[in-house]
Design a protein around this motif. Structure first.
Motif, mmCIF file in Angstrom:
data_model
loop_
_atom_site.group_PDB
_atom_site.id
_atom_site.type_symbol
_atom_site.label_atom_id
_atom_site.label_comp_id
_atom_site.label_asym_id
_atom_site.label_seq_id
_atom_site.Cartn_x
_atom_site.Cartn_y
_atom_site.Cartn_z
ATOM 1 N N GLU A 64 0.702 -1.201 -0.023
ATOM 2 C CA GLU A 64 -0.011 -0.158 -0.103
ATOM 3 C C GLU A 64 0.968 1.178 0.061
ATOM 4 O OE1 GLU A 64 -3.637 1.858 2.512
ATOM 5 O OE2 GLU A 64 -2.657 0.113 3.367
ATOM 6 N N THR A 65 0.524 2.260 -0.663
ATOM 7 C CA THR A 65 1.054 3.591 -0.655
ATOM 8 C C THR A 65 0.057 4.635 0.074
ATOM 9 O OG1 THR A 65 2.144 3.020 -2.772
ATOM 10 C CG2 THR A 65 2.023 5.360 -2.205
ATOM 11 N N ILE A 66 0.668 5.173 0.828
ATOM 12 C CA ILE A 66 -0.051 6.345 1.654
ATOM 13 C C ILE A 66 0.756 7.564 1.794
ATOM 14 C CG2 ILE A 66 -0.962 6.835 4.136
ATOM 15 C CD1 ILE A 66 -1.172 4.015 4.638
ATOM 16 N N THR A 67 0.123 8.691 1.548
ATOM 17 C CA THR A 67 0.674 10.080 1.553
ATOM 18 C C THR A 67 0.211 10.821 2.879
ATOM 19 O OG1 THR A 67 0.356 10.495 -0.773
ATOM 20 C CG2 THR A 67 0.475 12.351 0.792
ATOM 21 N N PHE A 68 1.345 11.044 3.766
ATOM 22 C CA PHE A 68 0.985 11.229 5.252
ATOM 23 C C PHE A 68 1.226 12.966 5.199
ATOM 24 C CE2 PHE A 68 2.283 6.888 5.599
ATOM 25 C CZ PHE A 68 1.608 6.522 6.780
ATOM 26 N N LYS A 69 0.048 13.508 5.414
ATOM 27 C CA LYS A 69 -0.101 15.342 5.405
ATOM 28 C C LYS A 69 0.038 15.472 7.059
ATOM 29 C CE LYS A 69 -2.614 15.844 1.317
ATOM 30 N NZ LYS A 69 -2.925 16.918 0.611
ATOM 31 N N PHE A 70 1.424 16.022 7.127
ATOM 32 C CA PHE A 70 1.838 16.374 8.640
ATOM 33 C C PHE A 70 1.277 17.926 8.817
ATOM 34 C CE2 PHE A 70 4.440 12.873 7.360
ATOM 35 C CZ PHE A 70 4.478 11.993 8.614
ATOM 36 N N THR A 71 0.832 18.188 10.170
ATOM 37 C CA THR A 71 0.695 19.575 10.750
ATOM 38 C C THR A 71 1.342 19.757 11.996
ATOM 39 O OG1 THR A 71 -1.457 19.729 9.157
ATOM 40 C CG2 THR A 71 -0.928 21.237 11.209
ATOM 41 N N ALA A 80 9.699 14.636 10.515
ATOM 42 C CA ALA A 80 9.077 13.215 10.358
ATOM 43 C C ALA A 80 10.122 12.716 9.319
ATOM 44 C CB ALA A 80 7.633 13.490 9.682
ATOM 45 N N PHE A 81 10.356 11.009 9.612
ATOM 46 C CA PHE A 81 11.088 10.352 8.926
ATOM 47 C C PHE A 81 10.225 9.096 9.021
ATOM 48 C CE2 PHE A 81 13.981 6.860 8.188
ATOM 49 C CZ PHE A 81 14.519 7.350 6.872
ATOM 50 N N ILE A 82 9.911 8.377 7.850
ATOM 51 C CA ILE A 82 9.268 7.047 7.799
ATOM 52 C C ILE A 82 10.313 6.077 7.112
ATOM 53 C CG2 ILE A 82 7.276 5.790 6.888
ATOM 54 C CD1 ILE A 82 5.827 8.738 6.245
ATOM 55 N N GLY A 83 10.269 4.923 7.953
ATOM 56 C CA GLY A 83 11.145 3.743 7.456
ATOM 57 C C GLY A 83 11.245 2.550 8.675
ATOM 58 N N ILE A 140 7.239 5.919 11.996
ATOM 59 C CA ILE A 140 7.362 7.487 11.666
ATOM 60 C C ILE A 140 8.048 8.087 12.925
ATOM 61 C CG2 ILE A 140 6.175 9.683 11.354
ATOM 62 C CD1 ILE A 140 3.873 8.068 10.265
ATOM 63 N N ALA A 141 9.149 8.826 12.822
ATOM 64 C CA ALA A 141 9.798 9.267 13.946
ATOM 65 C C ALA A 141 10.433 10.795 13.814
ATOM 66 C CB ALA A 141 11.005 8.204 14.248
ATOM 67 N N CYS A 142 10.683 11.317 14.912
ATOM 68 C CA CYS A 142 11.179 12.624 15.005
ATOM 69 C C CYS A 142 12.241 12.601 15.614
ATOM 70 C CB CYS A 142 10.094 13.724 15.857
ATOM 71 S SG CYS A 142 10.753 15.390 16.090
ATOM 72 N N TYR A 143 13.398 13.117 15.194
ATOM 73 C CA TYR A 143 14.977 13.107 15.584
ATOM 74 C C TYR A 143 15.278 14.462 15.981
ATOM 75 C CZ TYR A 143 15.149 8.307 14.320
ATOM 76 O OH TYR A 143 14.958 6.845 14.138
ATOM 77 N N GLU A 144 14.301 15.386 16.194
ATOM 78 C CA GLU A 144 14.888 16.644 16.789
ATOM 79 C C GLU A 144 15.293 16.486 18.385
ATOM 80 O OE1 GLU A 144 14.886 20.125 15.731
ATOM 81 O OE2 GLU A 144 14.742 19.005 13.741
#
Length: 159
Positions: A64-71, A80-83, A140-144
Motif C-alpha cells: 500500500e502507498t499512503i500520503t501522510f499530510k503532517f501539521t 518526520a522520517f518514515i522507515g 514515523i519518527a522525529c529526531y529533533e
C-alpha cells in the motif's frame, strides 16, 4: 524596482525556500518514492506534545502507498522520517554525521536533514508518501533533539 521584477524576485525566493526544506542528501530511503499513479489514500498526522496523532490510519497492507499530510500544531520544531528499523538507524547515523561535521559552527545536525524527511516549524505543514513493502513494522519518527527519546514515534504494523 518594477512590479514585474518584484514578482520574479518573490517567485525565486519562494522556490529557494521550498527547495531548502527538502534535505541535503542525494538518496531517498526505499518506500518514500512517489508511486506510479500516486497514493492509495491520504492520512492526516498531527505533530503535538512529543507525539504523532494519525487520524484514521487503520490497517496498513503490504504494497500500500499512503500520503501522510503532517501539521505541526506544537510550539517547537518537529520532523518526520518514515522507515523500517534499518532505515531509521541509517537516517539517525546520517544526522549524527551531519552534527559531527558541523560541530564547530554550533549546528546539531538538524539544520542539514538527510533526504526523505521533512522538517516543520510550528504551524507548518508538509507531506511524505511511503510505499509499505515487505516489512512487518514501520515507524514515523522525529529526531529533533530529545524528541525520539521522549517517545515521539509512531509504530505502524504492516499486514
Amino acid at each position: 524596482m518594477s512590479h514585474v521584477h518584484k514578482l520574479a524576485l518573490l517567485a525565486v525566493t519562494v522556490t529557494l525556500a521550498v527547495a531548502g526544506c527538502s534535505g541535503g542528501g542525494s538518496e531517498a530511503p526505499k518506500g518514500t518514492e512517489k508511486a506510479e499513479g500516486g497514493s492509495s489514500r491520504t492520512v492526516k498526522v498531527e505533530m503535538v506534545d512529543k507525539s504523532f496523532k494519525a487520524a484514521g490510519l487503520g490497517t496498513v497492507k503490504k504494497g500500500e502507498t499512503i500520503t501522510f499530510k503532517f501539521t505541526n500544531t506544537d510550539k517547537v520544531d518537529h520532523e518526520a522520517f518514515i522507515g523500517d528499523a534499518g532505515e531509521q538507524l541509517k537516517y539517525n547515523e546520517e544526522l549524527q554525521k551531519n552534527a559531527d561535521s558541523h560541530a564547530d559552527g554550533g549546528d546539531d545536525g538538524h539544520d542539514h536533514h538527510p533526504e526523505g524527511a521533512i522538517h516543520l516549524a510550528p504551524g507548518a505543514t508538509g507531506e511524505l508518501t511511503y510505499t509499505f513493502s515487505d516489512n512487518d513494522e514501520v515507524e514515523i519518527a522525529c529526531y529533533e533533539p530529545g524528541m525520539y527519546e521522549a517517545g515521539m514515534k509512531l509504530v505502524i504494523p504492516v499486514k
